[in-house]
Write a protein that holds these residues in place. Structure first.
Motif, PDB file in Angstrom:
ATOM      1  N   ASP A   3       4.213 -13.143  -5.952  1.00 20.27           N
ATOM      2  CA  ASP A   3       4.744 -12.192  -6.926  1.00 20.27           C
ATOM      3  C   ASP A   3       3.667 -11.630  -7.846  1.00 20.27           C
ATOM      4  OD1 ASP A   3       7.259 -12.593  -5.892  1.00 20.27           O
ATOM      5  OD2 ASP A   3       7.858 -14.088  -7.391  1.00 20.27           O
ATOM      6  N   ASP A   4       2.441 -12.145  -7.744  1.00 15.82           N
ATOM      7  CA  ASP A   4       1.339 -11.602  -8.536  1.00 15.82           C
ATOM      8  C   ASP A   4       0.934 -10.207  -8.070  1.00 15.82           C
ATOM      9  OD1 ASP A   4       1.149 -13.952 -10.024  1.00 15.82           O
ATOM     10  OD2 ASP A   4      -0.232 -14.870  -8.576  1.00 15.82           O
ATOM     11  N   PHE A   5       1.356  -9.831  -6.875  1.00 15.71           N
ATOM     12  CA  PHE A   5       0.931  -8.572  -6.282  1.00 15.71           C
ATOM     13  C   PHE A   5       2.006  -7.500  -6.411  1.00 15.71           C
ATOM     14  CE2 PHE A   5      -1.655 -11.781  -4.362  1.00 15.71           C
ATOM     15  CZ  PHE A   5      -2.892 -11.180  -4.151  1.00 15.71           C
ATOM     16  N   GLU A   6       1.595  -6.334  -6.858  1.00 19.63           N
ATOM     17  CA  GLU A   6       2.469  -5.174  -6.819  1.00 19.63           C
ATOM     18  C   GLU A   6       2.640  -4.736  -5.367  1.00 19.63           C
ATOM     19  OE1 GLU A   6       1.388  -2.012  -9.463  1.00 19.63           O
ATOM     20  OE2 GLU A   6       0.571  -3.399 -10.964  1.00 19.63           O
ATOM     21  N   PRO A   7       3.647  -3.926  -5.075  1.00 22.26           N
ATOM     22  CA  PRO A   7       3.827  -3.465  -3.690  1.00 22.26           C
ATOM     23  C   PRO A   7       2.576  -2.763  -3.155  1.00 22.26           C
ATOM     24  CG  PRO A   7       5.771  -2.978  -4.982  1.00 22.26           C
ATOM     25  CD  PRO A   7       4.744  -3.481  -5.953  1.00 22.26           C
ATOM     26  N   ILE A   8       2.142  -3.203  -1.975  1.00 19.89           N
ATOM     27  CA  ILE A   8       0.970  -2.640  -1.304  1.00 19.89           C
ATOM     28  C   ILE A   8       1.448  -1.918  -0.054  1.00 19.89           C
ATOM     29  CG2 ILE A   8      -1.144  -3.189  -0.028  1.00 19.89           C
ATOM     30  CD1 ILE A   8      -1.462  -5.638  -1.875  1.00 19.89           C
ATOM     31  N   THR A   9       1.093  -0.640   0.083  1.00 21.88           N
ATOM     32  CA  THR A   9       1.552   0.126   1.231  1.00 21.88           C
ATOM     33  C   THR A   9       0.622  -0.043   2.426  1.00 21.88           C
ATOM     34  OG1 THR A   9       0.336   2.154   0.702  1.00 21.88           O
ATOM     35  CG2 THR A   9       2.508   1.860  -0.336  1.00 21.88           C
TER      36      THR A   9
END
Length: 387
Positions: free
Chosen positions: A142-148
């Protein structure tokens, strides 16, 4: 190829001996080399008028083997062609380098990975604006924002480097027969947290394409290597391109041996398990096969429009030079798109103008293949684009 005069063969053999003995040779360790006096000089062939600068290309290959490289295979195409081979197959025998040798193609593998992802996007099996979190749930915390997917392709995901078995040839050599799985590589990256917000900056690195390899397998339900074989290698007739099976450290088929300078000695690094590089750098190929790839790719035979545009679209970010797998350069007033690859003992370049008026593929058995590579590129790549 015609036989070299005896005097030329002797001079070349002495050059081999000098290069080997000046640095010393080991393959694990090995004893000092016994060099045969029957090596051949550079051989070149060319066709077409107004084509590549053959004199400059011959000059680049002159004197091999030397302190920079033990062998080089150069293949230039487009408006006129030129093929050159120089150096030795191995330092022990001094046998001439093989023109059609197989080699570790390093990060030129990323061209294949990007092409597979873009094919799947054209088939609407992958959405380039879809996220890693959607396609590979649980891979990131959850530390990561959405990565495309697009941010993985153009190296703007914000992921930090993953696990490795050594950050240099010297550090990795004792671990060259060990294995890291893609999940282990990615887990180490995730544990570090994000480097920056997705899309904020471009940082070239292997981790982006390790995740893309996992994405390809998830979406297709197949192995990455098999997808590469059936979607790209077989249709293009790349008969001498493949991936090692599992942790196999060998280069199968005819090849020139690779050497690296480690602690002041030339060490044979040909046998090396590269499976931790997988979808980012584990491919084995030939110059002819990679030429087939770049020509077919640029002609739209591998990736259809509009997805192909991703490979020539650099994100509008300070300092960005990479699109999807390909990097934009300007050489002698020409815009060149290409990719370098480096594995211990092997330095590779695939490059071309967008209109394919000039193409270049080379494999150089560099003694510092994992260095910055600038000297090798200037010596062997730039002459191909002189005119």
């Amino acid at each position: 190829m015609t036989s070299a005069p005896a005097a030329t063969r002797l001079r070349t053999a002495r050059a081999v001996a000098a290069a080997a003995l000046a640095l010393g040779l080991a393959a694990g360790p090995l004893a000092a080399p016994a060099v045969a006096a029957t090596t051949a000089p550079a051989a070149d062939t060319g066709t077409g008028t107004g084509g590549p600068d053959a004199a400059a290309l011959r000059a680049a290959l002159a004197g091999l083997p030397d302190r920079e490289a033990t062998a080089a295979l150069v293949r230039v195409g487009g408006d006129g062609t030129w093929h050159g081979t120089a150096g030795v197959r191995d330092l022990r025998s001094g046998a001439p380098a093989l023109e059609h040798a197989r080699f570790r193609a390093g990060s030129t593998t990323k061209i294949v990975t990007a092409a597979l992802v873009l094919q799947l996007a054209a088939e609407k099996r992958i959405d380039l604006d879809g996220t890693v979190q959607t396609y590979l749930p649980g891979l990131l915390t959850d530390d990561f924002e959405p990565i495309t997917v697009r941010q993985l392709l153009n190296f703007t995901s914000g992921l930090q480097p993953g696990a490795s078995l050594g950050d240099s040839v010297e550090a990795g050599f004792p671990h060259r027969f060990e294995t890291l799985t893609p999940r282990e590589v990615v887990a180490a990256s995730v544990a570090k947290g994000p480097r920056h917000r997705p899309g904020e900056r471009q940082h070239y690195g292997n981790i982006h394409y390790t995740v893309l390899g996992m994405l390809i397998e998830k979406v297709t339900g197949d192995t990455y290597a098999h997808q590469a074989a059936v979607r790209i290698f077989a249709p293009l007739g790349m008969r001498h391109t493949s991936f090692p099976v599992g942790a196999d450290p060998r280069v199968h088929g005819p090849h020139n041996r690779g050497y690296e300078e480690i602690d002041g000695r030339l060490v044979d690094v040909t046998e090396w398990n590269m499976s931790d590089r997988w979808a980012v750098g584990d491919m084995i190929s030939t110059t002819a096969d990679l030429e087939r790839l770049i020509v077919a790719l640029f002609r739209g035979r591998v990736v259809p429009e509009p997805q192909l545009r991703e490979m020539f679209t650099v994100p509008d970010l300070p300092g960005a030079t990479m699109a999807a797998a390909l990097e934009r350069h300007e050489v002698n007033g020409k815009v060149i798109w290409g990719k370098t690859g480096a594995r211990p003992g092997y330095h590779t370049v695939v490059a071309a103008t967008r209109d394919l008026s000039r193409t270049l593929v080379y494999s150089v058995n560099a003694t510092d293949a994992k260095g910055d590579g600038l000297g090798i590129v200037q010596r062997f790549a730039f002459p191909a684009f002189n005119r």
